[in-house]
Write a protein that holds these residues in place. Structure first.
Motif, PDB file in Angstrom:
ATOM      1  N   LYS A 136       6.428  13.251 -19.243  1.00  0.00           N
ATOM      2  CA  LYS A 136       6.183  14.727 -19.652  1.00  0.00           C
ATOM      3  C   LYS A 136       5.799  15.216 -17.961  1.00  0.00           C
ATOM      4  N   ALA A 137       6.602  16.381 -17.593  1.00  0.00           N
ATOM      5  CA  ALA A 137       6.165  16.953 -16.491  1.00  0.00           C
ATOM      6  C   ALA A 137       5.878  18.316 -16.275  1.00  0.00           C
ATOM      7  N   HIS A 138       5.087  18.851 -15.386  1.00  0.00           N
ATOM      8  CA  HIS A 138       4.732  20.014 -15.571  1.00  0.00           C
ATOM      9  C   HIS A 138       5.546  21.117 -14.719  1.00  0.00           C
ATOM     10  N   ASP A 139       5.910  22.006 -15.476  1.00  0.00           N
ATOM     11  CA  ASP A 139       7.004  23.182 -14.859  1.00  0.00           C
ATOM     12  C   ASP A 139       6.028  24.447 -15.057  1.00  0.00           C
ATOM     13  N   GLU A 140       5.509  24.776 -14.021  1.00  0.00           N
ATOM     14  CA  GLU A 140       4.777  26.180 -13.730  1.00  0.00           C
ATOM     15  C   GLU A 140       5.423  27.093 -14.341  1.00  0.00           C
ATOM     16  N   LYS A 141       6.594  27.676 -13.849  1.00  0.00           N
ATOM     17  CA  LYS A 141       7.226  28.899 -14.269  1.00  0.00           C
ATOM     18  C   LYS A 141       8.408  28.460 -15.201  1.00  0.00           C
ATOM     19  N   ASN A 142       8.398  27.566 -16.147  1.00  0.00           N
ATOM     20  CA  ASN A 142       9.186  27.636 -17.140  1.00  0.00           C
ATOM     21  C   ASN A 142      10.598  27.874 -16.668  1.00  0.00           C
ATOM     22  N   GLU A 143      11.048  27.157 -15.826  1.00  0.00           N
ATOM     23  CA  GLU A 143      12.192  27.324 -15.059  1.00  0.00           C
ATOM     24  C   GLU A 143      13.335  26.323 -15.519  1.00  0.00           C
ATOM     25  N   ALA A 144      13.116  25.035 -15.781  1.00  0.00           N
ATOM     26  CA  ALA A 144      13.920  23.985 -16.306  1.00  0.00           C
ATOM     27  C   ALA A 144      14.184  24.282 -17.815  1.00  0.00           C
ATOM     28  N   HIS A 162       0.716  -1.135   0.106  1.00  0.00           N
ATOM     29  CA  HIS A 162       0.143  -0.165  -0.111  1.00  0.00           C
ATOM     30  C   HIS A 162       0.804   1.218   0.077  1.00  0.00           C
ATOM     31  N   THR A 163       0.796   2.030  -0.937  1.00  0.00           N
ATOM     32  CA  THR A 163       1.830   3.198  -1.064  1.00  0.00           C
ATOM     33  C   THR A 163       0.819   4.532  -0.846  1.00  0.00           C
ATOM     34  N   LYS A 164      -0.290   4.551  -0.491  1.00  0.00           N
ATOM     35  CA  LYS A 164      -1.328   5.670   0.033  1.00  0.00           C
ATOM     36  C   LYS A 164      -0.249   6.783   0.745  1.00  0.00           C
ATOM     37  N   GLY A 165      -0.370   8.051   0.226  1.00  0.00           N
ATOM     38  CA  GLY A 165       0.297   8.893   0.808  1.00  0.00           C
ATOM     39  C   GLY A 165       1.771   8.898   0.431  1.00  0.00           C
ATOM     40  N   ARG A 166       2.206   8.007  -0.106  1.00  0.00           N
ATOM     41  CA  ARG A 166       3.670   8.115  -0.982  1.00  0.00           C
ATOM     42  C   ARG A 166       3.596   8.574  -2.232  1.00  0.00           C
ATOM     43  N   LYS A 167       4.281   9.406  -2.667  1.00  0.00           N
ATOM     44  CA  LYS A 167       4.195   9.804  -4.025  1.00  0.00           C
ATOM     45  C   LYS A 167       5.541   9.410  -4.690  1.00  0.00           C
ATOM     46  N   ARG A 168       5.609   8.759  -5.773  1.00  0.00           N
ATOM     47  CA  ARG A 168       6.871   8.131  -6.500  1.00  0.00           C
ATOM     48  C   ARG A 168       7.629   9.601  -6.906  1.00  0.00           C
ATOM     49  N   SER A 169       8.978   9.269  -6.895  1.00  0.00           N
ATOM     50  CA  SER A 169       9.685  10.691  -7.607  1.00  0.00           C
ATOM     51  C   SER A 169      11.040   9.963  -8.260  1.00  0.00           C
ATOM     52  N   PHE A 170      11.271  10.534  -9.252  1.00  0.00           N
ATOM     53  CA  PHE A 170      12.242  10.122 -10.007  1.00  0.00           C
ATOM     54  C   PHE A 170      13.367  11.189 -10.487  1.00  0.00           C
ATOM     55  N   VAL A 171      14.784  11.121 -10.594  1.00  0.00           N
ATOM     56  CA  VAL A 171      15.790  12.107 -11.020  1.00  0.00           C
ATOM     57  C   VAL A 171      16.108  11.791 -12.529  1.00  0.00           C
ATOM     58  N   GLY A 172      16.026  12.715 -13.192  1.00  0.00           N
ATOM     59  CA  GLY A 172      16.329  12.460 -14.686  1.00  0.00           C
ATOM     60  C   GLY A 172      16.553  13.834 -15.347  1.00  0.00           C
ATOM     61  N   ILE A 196      16.869  22.415 -21.297  1.00  0.00           N
ATOM     62  CA  ILE A 196      17.416  21.209 -21.773  1.00  0.00           C
ATOM     63  C   ILE A 196      18.618  21.015 -21.083  1.00  0.00           C
ATOM     64  N   GLY A 197      18.976  19.752 -20.443  1.00  0.00           N
ATOM     65  CA  GLY A 197      20.026  19.432 -19.877  1.00  0.00           C
ATOM     66  C   GLY A 197      20.223  19.591 -18.429  1.00  0.00           C
ATOM     67  N   ASP A 198      19.146  19.985 -17.873  1.00  0.00           N
ATOM     68  CA  ASP A 198      19.274  20.220 -16.413  1.00  0.00           C
ATOM     69  C   ASP A 198      18.719  18.860 -15.713  1.00  0.00           C
ATOM     70  N   THR A 199      19.518  18.813 -14.606  1.00  0.00           N
ATOM     71  CA  THR A 199      19.147  17.387 -13.755  1.00  0.00           C
ATOM     72  C   THR A 199      18.010  17.888 -12.922  1.00  0.00           C
ATOM     73  N   VAL A 200      16.847  17.220 -12.867  1.00  0.00           N
ATOM     74  CA  VAL A 200      15.737  17.704 -12.138  1.00  0.00           C
ATOM     75  C   VAL A 200      15.062  16.298 -11.352  1.00  0.00           C
ATOM     76  N   ARG A 201      14.371  16.581 -10.316  1.00  0.00           N
ATOM     77  CA  ARG A 201      13.685  15.620  -9.713  1.00  0.00           C
ATOM     78  C   ARG A 201      12.258  15.934  -9.984  1.00  0.00           C
ATOM     79  N   ILE A 202      11.454  14.921 -10.469  1.00  0.00           N
ATOM     80  CA  ILE A 202       9.828  15.216 -10.477  1.00  0.00           C
ATOM     81  C   ILE A 202       9.333  14.191  -9.795  1.00  0.00           C
ATOM     82  N   ILE A 203       7.943  14.496  -9.281  1.00  0.00           N
ATOM     83  CA  ILE A 203       7.191  13.981  -8.479  1.00  0.00           C
ATOM     84  C   ILE A 203       5.870  13.491  -8.845  1.00  0.00           C
ATOM     85  N   GLU A 204       5.288  12.674  -8.478  1.00  0.00           N
ATOM     86  CA  GLU A 204       3.817  12.075  -9.065  1.00  0.00           C
ATOM     87  C   GLU A 204       2.856  13.102  -8.426  1.00  0.00           C
TER      88      GLU A 204
END
Length: 91
Positions: free
Chosen positions: A53-61, A8-18, A63-71
């Motif tokens: 595809k990830a949502h970037d509200e402020k268009n701050e990332a 059960h992963t309720k409350g835990r959001k997956r995250s990846f670095v890419g 090409i080439g940046d290393t980022v963490r995305i969350i579900e």
């Protein structure tokens, strides 16, 4: 009744670095995530790549940046991830 092995992963959001591979869309980035998996036949590690595809509200990332995305909740047909942090800027 037997209890099954259910995680059960309720409350835990997956995250990846890419790495950001595209930032051409408005408020959307494409993140390439690499994982290594052992091949069962040849017993060698194979690199698997998936793009999200990830949502970037402020268009701050960019090409080439290393980022963490969350579900998150689905934002559109393809987007169910959002930008959490920018770990390292591209040089």
């Amino acid at each position: 009744m037997e209890e099954q092995n259910v995680v059960h992963t309720k409350g835990r959001k997956r995250s990846f670095v890419g790495i950001v591979t595209s930032d051409k869309m408005d408020k959307t980035i494409v993140v390439s995530i690499d994982t290594k998996k052992m091949d069962s036949l040849y017993k060698k590690y194979v690199t698997r790549t998936k793009k999200c595809k990830a949502h970037d509200e402020k268009n701050e990332a960019h090409i080439g940046d290393t980022v963490r995305i969350i579900e998150c909740a689905p934002i559109s047909k393809d987007k169910c991830w959002r930008l959490d942090t920018i770990i390292e800027r591209a040089k």
